[in-house]
Design an enzyme around this catalytic site. Structure first.
Site, PDB file in Angstrom:
ATOM      1  N   ASP A  59       0.789  -1.238   0.000  1.00 39.73           N
ATOM      2  CA  ASP A  59       0.000   0.000   0.000  1.00 39.73           C
ATOM      3  C   ASP A  59       0.818   1.284   0.000  1.00 39.73           C
ATOM      4  OD1 ASP A  59      -1.924  -1.936   0.169  1.00 39.73           O
ATOM      5  OD2 ASP A  59      -2.872  -1.197   1.969  1.00 39.73           O
ATOM      6  N   GLU A 117      -4.540  -1.003  -1.613  1.00 38.45           N
ATOM      7  CA  GLU A 117      -5.896  -0.939  -1.080  1.00 38.45           C
ATOM      8  C   GLU A 117      -6.703   0.016  -1.943  1.00 38.45           C
ATOM      9  OE1 GLU A 117      -6.360   0.366   2.988  1.00 38.45           O
ATOM     10  OE2 GLU A 117      -8.530   0.568   2.757  1.00 38.45           O
ATOM     11  N   LYS A 155      -6.622  -5.036  -3.113  1.00 43.48           N
ATOM     12  CA  LYS A 155      -7.397  -5.449  -1.948  1.00 43.48           C
ATOM     13  C   LYS A 155      -8.522  -4.449  -1.698  1.00 43.48           C
ATOM     14  CE  LYS A 155      -4.008  -4.452   0.664  1.00 43.48           C
ATOM     15  NZ  LYS A 155      -4.432  -3.719   1.845  1.00 43.48           N
ATOM     16  N   LYS A 209      -8.388  -3.449   4.423  1.00 38.03           N
ATOM     17  CA  LYS A 209      -7.088  -3.320   5.085  1.00 38.03           C
ATOM     18  C   LYS A 209      -6.331  -4.634   4.960  1.00 38.03           C
ATOM     19  CE  LYS A 209      -8.492   0.683   6.362  1.00 38.03           C
ATOM     20  NZ  LYS A 209      -8.093   1.779   5.461  1.00 38.03           N
ATOM     21  N   ASP A 228       0.483  -0.295  11.520  1.00 39.52           N
ATOM     22  CA  ASP A 228      -0.528  -0.815  12.449  1.00 39.52           C
ATOM     23  C   ASP A 228      -1.834  -1.176  11.761  1.00 39.52           C
ATOM     24  OD1 ASP A 228      -0.735   1.945  11.963  1.00 39.52           O
ATOM     25  OD2 ASP A 228      -1.967   2.242  13.735  1.00 39.52           O
ATOM     26  N   VAL A 229      -2.013  -0.757  10.531  1.00 40.04           N
ATOM     27  CA  VAL A 229      -3.293  -1.041   9.866  1.00 40.04           C
ATOM     28  C   VAL A 229      -3.086  -2.130   8.805  1.00 40.04           C
ATOM     29  CG1 VAL A 229      -5.302  -0.064   8.691  1.00 40.04           C
ATOM     30  CG2 VAL A 229      -4.073   1.301  10.381  1.00 40.04           C
ATOM     31  N   CYS A 230      -2.775  -1.753   7.589  1.00 39.13           N
ATOM     32  CA  CYS A 230      -2.745  -2.760   6.519  1.00 39.13           C
ATOM     33  C   CYS A 230      -1.628  -3.782   6.691  1.00 39.13           C
ATOM     34  CB  CYS A 230      -2.631  -2.070   5.167  1.00 39.13           C
ATOM     35  SG  CYS A 230      -4.139  -1.153   4.772  1.00 39.13           S
ATOM     36  N   GLN A 232       5.053 -13.039  23.017  1.00 41.15           N
ATOM     37  CA  GLN A 232       4.799 -14.491  22.962  1.00 41.15           C
ATOM     38  C   GLN A 232       5.775 -15.214  22.032  1.00 41.15           C
ATOM     39  OE1 GLN A 232       0.583 -15.367  22.283  1.00 41.15           O
ATOM     40  NE2 GLN A 232      -0.020 -13.433  23.225  1.00 41.15           N
TER      41      GLN A 232
END
Lengths: 300, 300, 300, 300
Positions: free
Chosen positions: C92, C140, C203, C206, C234-236, C276
């Protein structure tokens, strides 16, 4: 205060079960009661009604279309639609499937079987437009670099294609590379081409799931019921119908507005839908669709 | 007669276009007019209203919940719900994520961050039940032979796990194999366990798309709006919220009823939702949910 | 003869179980043995190796890239790639997210955060090309009639947009409608634009799952490992990484070649991946990618 | 230095195109060259070979199975498999589809058509086990509260069911509720029940896409080729085959090890696969599978 703080969750045998006995009894009971009501309604009226408890009050006019061989062969029932939640899905009427020098033509099949239903599809489209139904066209095809096309699909097409011409190649006299987006061969034919305001979904496969934005588009439009026409009956139309049916869409196939490369397969594909009380949905035709829309005052 | 037979479809330049100029103007114009109306409604009322032109008349009572920092930081707006089309989604409150000797505990994280929000989630659940909203619980976990678990997921869990205990193995003092369906460690904790009539969806991943029947279940229930709580905020809750948002579900996160293994990540996950006017949806909490349900008379 | 005909199947209690006790012991045992071997390999070498028992012998050269804070914060490990099964995914980098008068600019965010990482992404692209990795670009955006865009996404964009300009509308000085396919504003910027032979996936969201042909394209290309860069972190980027991770792809994020509208969210997004033991994959940067490709002789 | 900072991306006409002219020529050219080589190989050998350029060197022994009516009716070709990347998929051999008082029996269909192929499926299973192929069983069924079952599916089953008994209800003499997970009626019959170490995937539909973790499971196991048997040919087997084919899996149907409620539909379903040079894959039988495995030394 500190006492309020939860420091860890508490294990529970109940939390392990898939469902709880009570839950099983209660929720299954609720849905089966809804089904019982739908069944009683059908028994009294012969109609598979729009479930308002599920979708809410109608958005548009309701209409009913006679369907053949449902629930059993020889029977007739009616499928009810909400005009505000119904889409006519017109599938893959592309040169590649019903026009000269297209994908199907290159494989040596007669085009009559796939081209002739165009006139019935055109009628269904006209009626759907007059009635204000959503119209959605699909096209099978691949991006020009073929990156969304499996290798074995291209290989098989080349092996069966006349002069070894397959997907992504242009046959002698052809209008462009076969099944490639942007190629004239891939375009929808004039007889049923989209008009202003209609949707088009491109699919990188026979079906729609995982190879297109088809179900996203239906969801964005608030659609619950589909009326299907297009080609070919046993391949793309059937694959889309099967997938939509698995997701709970109410699918009615217009048998005169579909066609296949082989008449036997076309007939069998129609019959397959009718098994098990309509295992993939319902079967009707453009004449009965017209009658149903007329009876509801949606068209004259 | 023969003249009626269509022998082949007719190529059309128009059928090749992605959309037609007119179509583009007309259909985009229609949706943008709907958006303009929704925008005007918001400007006058501060409410992101349920679009009845899309979903139809309400199935249940409408209610509104105050959301923070929307559209911009410092602002307050209201998200409107239809009680008949809303689900409270309670995510992964399993021993494995908030209980002793579970997956998160074995990795050495404090359980306070993930366990303490249980009390707010319990309140949200109580209110949702009283209000008659659909309640759907999720569980992350794998079938006992781990065939639905990617190899690298198991490997990473073993490398980080205390004493090299990972997914599919039982730690010292543990309640069963980690993240395995049927294990007590995988079960939902007592504080928020499902009650009769509530749904449970098992997920073979952090998210729901392509690894569960979550979206099928929502569609079967006619749901359009989600209220999300659970753990962990930045992992499973966020992944599900992102996927549901991409599909058009209206998603509201209850920030007090979620938690993460790291408080900074929890806070950031909340903030991420608020960017771009609510890029993944809306943020509220259990108190404002209670107030919204009360104001609508859905609970006392 | 007639005796050979099976007239009906025989019910079996065993056929009802989710898995069989033996099966559980055997198959789970097999996979856990593979995991144990991968774990031992990591303990001895610090490398998360390509599992040849799963993917088969290498298709291309193997290379290893140093990753930070794995398995725990402060640690360094190495992720191994097969050059023949690895794609650099460049996400993107569109005017809409890092250029003037695009979607992000219209919302009032500084472009520095999203534009500056372009230079590191350009380096990663150059190295990937030299090394012969598959390069796949994402964009996007929505079809011109916006039928693949959820109503609430457009509404939120209009409410937050400067002068109430949202998706599908052209801002003052803009290069075309925001987030609409075919618009200059939606195009990939010059700094990292695709070159001959590279893939592009569009796409309608996102993420990629259920809103694109992204995973189909990866599968067609035989890809198992992804190196991710792009915007916004943090988004796509995160949404795609989460989905790919759920499906078992090995995902490594180049942290210097990504950016977000908010630096705090960018930092948090990086940290979230590392929790993790690498809950969504691995974190590295363009410098370490370069070093890894060099060490393997894939670039000079 | 400041000069190094990129403050915004640069619009590019090139970045707008779907693909670039060069790209189109180069990448499409590359894949078509691979296809040409596969075609030449087939011309010389009659074999649709495993593409090592795509999947890498073999993981297991290669074997070839004779397939009928491919590429055209009357022709024979061979499909090549890598034993390390092949799964035998055994579909829906449940009491509900081939046993007494199950779903199909309650609808009044003879069980002979669906039960008799069990003996051929059992042979295929035996051979697959001896050869060390992965074996994966599918079951169609719904969670006990039916939340993953569309309302119209239950309704149709009740309308067609004897004494109006449908999905979720137990018929007179029945072994439990129809098509409900955990019910004895839903279990796999003894003749082909799973053995230790074999996989089981539960599907909430006829197909697998979007209603199961089937494709996730295949991906976790590194599978590229499927050998399909089960019931019913025209419904579940066909739907899964269509979906797998769209995703690029090489699918071979064992025609003697499948059956349908109607023999005509069974025959048509077989024929449909063979159209267009194998539109959904290849057709063979358990005898030719045996011969192919023997010839490769995988079984005696």
């Amino acid at each position: 205060m500190e006492d309020d703080v939860i420091h860890k969750g508490t294990p529970s045998q109940a939390g392990v079960h898939r469902t709880y006995e009570e839950s099983l009894l209660r929720r299954r009971g609720e849905i089966l009661e809804r089904v019982r009501q739908g069944y009683e309604h059908w028994k009294q009226t012969g109609v598979y009604g729009v479930p308002q408890w599920l979708y809410g009050p109608p958005k548009g006019k309701l209409f009913q279309v006679a369907c053949e061989d449902v629930p059993g062969f020889g029977d007739t029932s009616y499928l009810e639609f909400d005009a505000g939640r119904t889409a006519l899905v017109s599938i893959d009427w592309q040169v590649d499937f019903c026009g000269e020098h297209g994908y199907v033509d290159v494989m040596g099949y007669s085009l009559d079987n796939t081209a002739n239903p165009l006139k019935y599809a055109a009628r269904a489209l006209r009626d759907a437009r007059l009635a204000g139904l959503l119209v959605l066209h699909c096209r099978e095809g691949h991006v020009p670099d073929l990156s969304d096309c499996p290798y074995n699909k291209i290989l098989r097409s080349k092996i069966i294609g006349k002069n070894a011409v397959g997907i992504g190649e242009t046959p002698a006299g052809g209008l462009g590379p076969l099944l490639v987006r942007g190629s004239l061969s891939w375009g929808i034919v004039k007889e049923v081409e989209p008009v202003s305001g209609e949707l088009i979904v491109d699919k990188a496969g026979k079906g729609a799931a995982l190879v297109s934005d088809f179900f996203l588009t239906l969801q964005n439009a608030g659609i619950t019921h589909l009326i299907l026409c297009g080609i070919t009956t046993d391949v793309c139309v059937h694959t889309i119908m099967r997938q939509a049916n698995d997701l709970g869409y109410w699918c009615m196939l217009l048998k005169d507005a579909t066609g296949a490369t082989d008449m036997g397969n076309h007939e069998a594909a129609i019959k397959m839908v009718k098994m098990q009380g309509g295992v993939f949905g319902w079967v009707s035709d453009s004449v009965r669709l017209h009658a149903g829309l007329s009876a509801a005052g949606l068209i004259e």
